[in-house]
Design an enzyme around this catalytic site. Sequence first.
Site, PDB file in Angstrom:
ATOM      1  N   CYS A 138      12.342  73.369  51.405  1.00 55.67           N
ATOM      2  CA  CYS A 138      12.316  72.419  50.293  1.00 55.67           C
ATOM      3  C   CYS A 138      12.375  73.164  48.957  1.00 55.67           C
ATOM      4  CB  CYS A 138      11.124  71.480  50.408  1.00 55.67           C
ATOM      5  SG  CYS A 138      11.307  69.996  49.383  1.00 55.67           S
ATOM      6  N   GLU A 190       8.394  71.323  58.969  1.00 53.41           N
ATOM      7  CA  GLU A 190       7.049  71.109  59.504  1.00 53.41           C
ATOM      8  C   GLU A 190       6.715  69.649  59.777  1.00 53.41           C
ATOM      9  OE1 GLU A 190       6.762  70.768  55.081  1.00 53.41           O
ATOM     10  OE2 GLU A 190       7.814  72.103  56.460  1.00 53.41           O
ATOM     11  N   HIS A 212      12.021  69.307  55.394  1.00 53.23           N
ATOM     12  CA  HIS A 212      10.693  69.802  55.775  1.00 53.23           C
ATOM     13  C   HIS A 212      10.662  70.034  57.279  1.00 53.23           C
ATOM     14  CE1 HIS A 212       8.673  69.380  51.921  1.00 53.23           C
ATOM     15  NE2 HIS A 212       9.420  68.319  51.739  1.00 53.23           N
TER      16      HIS A 212
END
Length: 194
Positions: A77, A178, A176
């Site tokens: 990001c 994650e 993202h």
Amino acid sequence: MKTVIIKYNAGNVQSVMYALDRIGVNYLWTDDETEIRSADRVIFPGVGEASTAMSYLREKGLDKVIPSLTQPVLGTCVGMQLMCRHSEENDTTCMGIFDIDVKRFQSSEYKVPHVGWNNIYNFKNGLTEGLNENSFMYFVHSYYAELSPYTVATCDYVQPFSAMLQKDNFYAAQFHTEISGKEGQRIIENFLKV
């Protein structure tokens, strides 16, 4: 294996920690140059605003440390955007690892920021091994890295843009990883095996 998450003035670190916890990876969250340089893998995440984040990196000297790293580095990001040359967000000079600019989405038809799930395609590196073409990832951003020779995955929103970049040992994702489900976790796992 020693994995370091770079500590700087950008949010969303907890989600990265949870992602690493899920796959059983020990990590250290730090802005200490010695710890960062001695790591086997470095993760450079981020949510926030480019100029504020770059100010913190400069204050800590990390704007010089990060581009000089020789181990695998993954930026996500805002982390990815700061690895580029320049961001239109508050006219910010970034680290220049990728010699490209970050621009603001300009559209009267699409909502900006680009928020939500979108597919990535045209994979060109090992971090996407095991993923299906057009896998969906989670994006939250108003700025994007233009397409370039460093582009190793593409996404479409307003226009095609770089979903992922790579140059030598530097890897980056606009989405993202994650919080992108099993597909995002696969990218993290692949990165840890590079």
